[in-house]
Design a protein around this motif. Structure first.
Motif, PDB file in Angstrom:
ATOM      1  N   PRO A   1      26.831  34.915  14.789  1.00  0.00           N
ATOM      2  CA  PRO A   1      27.862  33.935  14.658  1.00  0.00           C
ATOM      3  C   PRO A   1      27.964  32.885  15.904  1.00  0.00           C
ATOM      4  N   VAL A   2      28.615  31.942  15.597  1.00  0.00           N
ATOM      5  CA  VAL A   2      28.726  30.991  16.757  1.00  0.00           C
ATOM      6  C   VAL A   2      30.359  30.490  16.623  1.00  0.00           C
ATOM      7  N   ASN A   3      30.859  29.718  17.633  1.00  0.00           N
ATOM      8  CA  ASN A   3      32.314  29.523  17.596  1.00  0.00           C
ATOM      9  C   ASN A   3      32.563  28.310  17.882  1.00  0.00           C
ATOM     10  N   SER A   4      31.793  27.132  17.857  1.00  0.00           N
ATOM     11  CA  SER A   4      32.109  25.762  18.056  1.00  0.00           C
ATOM     12  C   SER A   4      31.254  24.954  17.055  1.00  0.00           C
ATOM     13  N   GLY A   5      31.647  23.594  16.810  1.00  0.00           N
ATOM     14  CA  GLY A   5      31.188  22.587  16.091  1.00  0.00           C
ATOM     15  C   GLY A   5      29.542  22.461  16.690  1.00  0.00           C
TER      16      GLY A   5
ATOM     17  N   VAL B   1      21.998  25.618  13.050  1.00  0.00           N
ATOM     18  CA  VAL B   1      21.657  25.271  11.516  1.00  0.00           C
ATOM     19  C   VAL B   1      20.127  24.779  11.714  1.00  0.00           C
ATOM     20  N   ALA B   2      20.041  23.903  12.669  1.00  0.00           N
ATOM     21  CA  ALA B   2      18.744  23.091  12.840  1.00  0.00           C
ATOM     22  C   ALA B   2      17.691  24.067  12.986  1.00  0.00           C
ATOM     23  N   ALA B   3      18.023  25.341  14.012  1.00  0.00           N
ATOM     24  CA  ALA B   3      16.875  26.124  14.475  1.00  0.00           C
ATOM     25  C   ALA B   3      16.778  27.307  13.176  1.00  0.00           C
ATOM     26  N   GLU B   4      17.553  27.744  12.588  1.00  0.00           N
ATOM     27  CA  GLU B   4      17.555  28.819  11.763  1.00  0.00           C
ATOM     28  C   GLU B   4      17.661  28.373  10.135  1.00  0.00           C
ATOM     29  N   ARG B   5      18.328  27.558   9.559  1.00  0.00           N
ATOM     30  CA  ARG B   5      18.370  26.982   8.193  1.00  0.00           C
ATOM     31  C   ARG B   5      18.934  28.203   7.498  1.00  0.00           C
ATOM     32  N   PRO B   6      20.336  28.412   7.820  1.00  0.00           N
ATOM     33  CA  PRO B   6      20.753  29.607   6.831  1.00  0.00           C
ATOM     34  C   PRO B   6      21.019  28.841   5.347  1.00  0.00           C
ATOM     35  N   ASP B   7      21.382  29.821   4.467  1.00  0.00           N
ATOM     36  CA  ASP B   7      21.493  28.880   3.006  1.00  0.00           C
ATOM     37  C   ASP B   7      22.940  28.468   2.809  1.00  0.00           C
ATOM     38  N   ILE B   8      24.043  29.251   3.842  1.00  0.00           N
ATOM     39  CA  ILE B   8      25.401  28.557   3.657  1.00  0.00           C
ATOM     40  C   ILE B   8      26.074  29.033   5.077  1.00  0.00           C
ATOM     41  N   VAL B   9      27.006  28.092   5.110  1.00  0.00           N
ATOM     42  CA  VAL B   9      27.740  28.376   6.627  1.00  0.00           C
ATOM     43  C   VAL B   9      29.339  28.454   6.179  1.00  0.00           C
TER      44      VAL B   9
ATOM     45  N   ALA C   1      30.829  20.149   9.656  1.00  0.00           N
ATOM     46  CA  ALA C   1      30.758  20.297   8.287  1.00  0.00           C
ATOM     47  C   ALA C   1      30.153  19.061   7.413  1.00  0.00           C
ATOM     48  N   THR C   2      30.816  18.176   7.979  1.00  0.00           N
ATOM     49  CA  THR C   2      30.335  16.668   7.437  1.00  0.00           C
ATOM     50  C   THR C   2      28.823  16.406   7.799  1.00  0.00           C
ATOM     51  N   GLU C   3      28.686  16.566   9.026  1.00  0.00           N
ATOM     52  CA  GLU C   3      27.350  16.381   9.718  1.00  0.00           C
ATOM     53  C   GLU C   3      26.332  17.412   9.248  1.00  0.00           C
ATOM     54  N   LEU C   4      26.702  18.467   9.145  1.00  0.00           N
ATOM     55  CA  LEU C   4      25.640  19.543   8.473  1.00  0.00           C
ATOM     56  C   LEU C   4      25.349  19.133   6.828  1.00  0.00           C
ATOM     57  N   PHE C   5      26.408  18.677   6.189  1.00  0.00           N
ATOM     58  CA  PHE C   5      26.041  18.253   4.859  1.00  0.00           C
ATOM     59  C   PHE C   5      25.241  16.943   4.687  1.00  0.00           C
TER      60      PHE C   5
END
Length: 100
Positions: free
Chosen positions: A33-37, A44-52, A68-72
Motif C-alpha cells: 500500500p501507498v499513502n499519497s497521490g 502503478v508505473a512500476a507494478e501495473r496492478p489490475d485495480i486501485v 485517479a484522473t492521471e492513472l486512467f
C-alpha cells in the motif's frame, strides 16, 4: 503480477489494515500500500496492478481525485474510491475522474 492484483492508496493506517485483511481473505493479490497521490502514480508505473482502491483525500500535492484522473488517462487502470466524504461538491468532482 497475477490477475486480481489490488493496490490500496490510503493515508489512514487502520483503514489500510482492514482493507488488506478483507482483500487477502477474498483471495486478491496485494501490492504494498501507498499513502499519497505521488506514490500511487510511481507504484502503478512500476507494478501495473489490475485495480486501485483509493482514498479521495490524500496528503501531498496530488489529491486522490487528481491521481485517479492521471492513472486512467495514462494507464487506463480502473480506480475505486474508498471515502467517507459526503459533500456533494467533492463527490461530483470525484465522479468527474471516472472512477469505477
Amino acid at each position: 503480477m497475477p490477475e486480481n492484483s489490488v493496490l490500496i492508496v490510503e493515508d489512514d493506517e487502520i483503514i489500510t489494515r482492514v482493507l488488506l485483511s478483507m482483500l487477502r481473505d477474498g483471495g486478491f493479490v496485494l501490492h504494498t500500500p501507498v499513502n499519497s497521490g505521488e506514490q500511487v502514480i510511481e507504484q502503478v508505473a512500476a507494478e501495473r496492478p489490475d485495480i486501485v482502491l483509493m482514498d479521495i483525500d490524500l496528503p501531498g500535492a496530488i489529491s486522490g481525485i487528481e491521481a485517479a484522473t492521471e492513472l486512467f488517462n495514462i494507464f487506463t487502470i480502473p480506480v475505486i474510491f474508498v471515502t467517507g466524504h459526503d459533500e456533494r461538491k467533492i463527490l461530483e468532482k470525484a465522479i468527474g475522474a471516472l472512477p469505477f
